[in-house]
Design a protein around this motif. Structure first.
Motif, PDB file in Angstrom:
ATOM      1  N   ASN A  26       0.817  -1.215   0.000  1.00  0.00           N
ATOM      2  CA  ASN A  26       0.000   0.000   0.000  1.00  0.00           C
ATOM      3  C   ASN A  26       0.851   1.266   0.000  1.00  0.00           C
ATOM      4  N   GLU A  27       2.018   1.206   0.595  1.00  0.00           N
ATOM      5  CA  GLU A  27       2.898   2.376   0.689  1.00  0.00           C
ATOM      6  C   GLU A  27       4.318   2.006   0.243  1.00  0.00           C
ATOM      7  N   PRO A  28       4.539   1.812  -1.060  1.00  0.00           N
ATOM      8  CA  PRO A  28       5.859   1.369  -1.541  1.00  0.00           C
ATOM      9  C   PRO A  28       6.960   2.414  -1.338  1.00  0.00           C
ATOM     10  N   ASP A  29       6.607   3.656  -1.089  1.00  0.00           N
ATOM     11  CA  ASP A  29       7.637   4.682  -0.894  1.00  0.00           C
ATOM     12  C   ASP A  29       8.368   4.520   0.438  1.00  0.00           C
ATOM     13  N   ARG A  30       7.866   3.684   1.336  1.00  0.00           N
ATOM     14  CA  ARG A  30       8.554   3.430   2.605  1.00  0.00           C
ATOM     15  C   ARG A  30       9.760   2.500   2.434  1.00  0.00           C
ATOM     16  N   ARG A  35      14.562  -2.751  -3.254  1.00  0.00           N
ATOM     17  CA  ARG A  35      14.407  -3.787  -2.213  1.00  0.00           C
ATOM     18  C   ARG A  35      12.983  -4.349  -2.147  1.00  0.00           C
ATOM     19  N   MET A  36      12.083  -3.811  -2.930  1.00  0.00           N
ATOM     20  CA  MET A  36      10.674  -4.207  -2.846  1.00  0.00           C
ATOM     21  C   MET A  36      10.488  -5.694  -3.170  1.00  0.00           C
ATOM     22  N   GLU A  37      11.113  -6.175  -4.253  1.00  0.00           N
ATOM     23  CA  GLU A  37      10.929  -7.576  -4.655  1.00  0.00           C
ATOM     24  C   GLU A  37      11.487  -8.533  -3.610  1.00  0.00           C
ATOM     25  N   ASN A  38      12.658  -8.215  -3.074  1.00  0.00           N
ATOM     26  CA  ASN A  38      13.260  -9.072  -2.048  1.00  0.00           C
ATOM     27  C   ASN A  38      12.387  -9.120  -0.799  1.00  0.00           C
ATOM     28  N   ALA A  39      11.881  -7.974  -0.401  1.00  0.00           N
ATOM     29  CA  ALA A  39      11.049  -7.903   0.804  1.00  0.00           C
ATOM     30  C   ALA A  39       9.751  -8.684   0.601  1.00  0.00           C
ATOM     31  N   GLU A  40       9.118  -8.519  -0.549  1.00  0.00           N
ATOM     32  CA  GLU A  40       7.875  -9.254  -0.818  1.00  0.00           C
ATOM     33  C   GLU A  40       8.125 -10.761  -0.851  1.00  0.00           C
ATOM     34  N   GLY A  41       9.199 -11.183  -1.461  1.00  0.00           N
ATOM     35  CA  GLY A  41       9.526 -12.606  -1.511  1.00  0.00           C
ATOM     36  C   GLY A  41       9.757 -13.191  -0.132  1.00  0.00           C
ATOM     37  N   TYR A  42      10.500 -12.470   0.690  1.00  0.00           N
ATOM     38  CA  TYR A  42      10.775 -12.949   2.052  1.00  0.00           C
ATOM     39  C   TYR A  42       9.491 -13.017   2.878  1.00  0.00           C
ATOM     40  N   LEU A  43       8.666 -11.982   2.790  1.00  0.00           N
ATOM     41  CA  LEU A  43       7.422 -11.969   3.564  1.00  0.00           C
ATOM     42  C   LEU A  43       6.468 -13.065   3.100  1.00  0.00           C
ATOM     43  N   ASN A  44       6.390 -13.296   1.799  1.00  0.00           N
ATOM     44  CA  ASN A  44       5.547 -14.390   1.303  1.00  0.00           C
ATOM     45  C   ASN A  44       6.064 -15.745   1.791  1.00  0.00           C
ATOM     46  N   LEU A  45       7.376 -15.906   1.848  1.00  0.00           N
ATOM     47  CA  LEU A  45       7.969 -17.132   2.366  1.00  0.00           C
ATOM     48  C   LEU A  45       7.589 -17.339   3.832  1.00  0.00           C
ATOM     49  N   MET A  46       7.667 -16.295   4.624  1.00  0.00           N
ATOM     50  CA  MET A  46       7.311 -16.397   6.047  1.00  0.00           C
ATOM     51  C   MET A  46       5.825 -16.701   6.221  1.00  0.00           C
ATOM     52  N   ILE A  47       4.987 -16.133   5.377  1.00  0.00           N
ATOM     53  CA  ILE A  47       3.546 -16.397   5.453  1.00  0.00           C
ATOM     54  C   ILE A  47       3.264 -17.857   5.135  1.00  0.00           C
ATOM     55  N   ARG A  48       3.874 -18.390   4.075  1.00  0.00           N
ATOM     56  CA  ARG A  48       3.678 -19.803   3.720  1.00  0.00           C
ATOM     57  C   ARG A  48       4.185 -20.724   4.831  1.00  0.00           C
TER      58      ARG A  48
END
Length: 90
Positions: A26-30, A35-48
């Motif tokens: 929702n707020e990609p400017d933060r 680093r957005m792709e790496n962060a999303e991948g890591y968070l999706n991994l933790m969710i799974r």
């Protein structure tokens, strides 16, 4: 660290990861640039990982609950008053 502690930590991390993923989407400017792709991948991994742990925890509790219920029923049947009366009259 025990298995139960690791599972609890994974569940906590998964819950926080879902919130953090929504926040950065929702707020990609933060996020730092690039680093957005790496962060999303890591968070999706933790969710799974958290989802798998929740499934394992539910299965373990169901198995334990069923076993405990069956033991309780067996003890109840073996110690029933009718069973004692039948044994006394013979």
């Amino acid at each position: 660290m025990t298995r139960e502690q690791l599972a609890a930590e994974a569940l906590r991390a998964g819950k926080h990861s879902l919130h953090n993923l929504r926040l950065i989407q929702n707020e990609p400017d933060r996020m730092l640039p690039g680093r957005m792709e790496n962060a999303e991948g890591y968070l999706n991994l933790m969710i799974r990982f958290a989802e798998v742990e929740m499934k394992n925890a539910r299965l373990a509790r169901r198995t334990l609950g069923l076993r405990t219920r069956l033991k309780s029923l067996l003890v109840l049947i073996l110690s029933s008053p009718e069973q004692k009366r039948k044994g006394e009259s013979v």
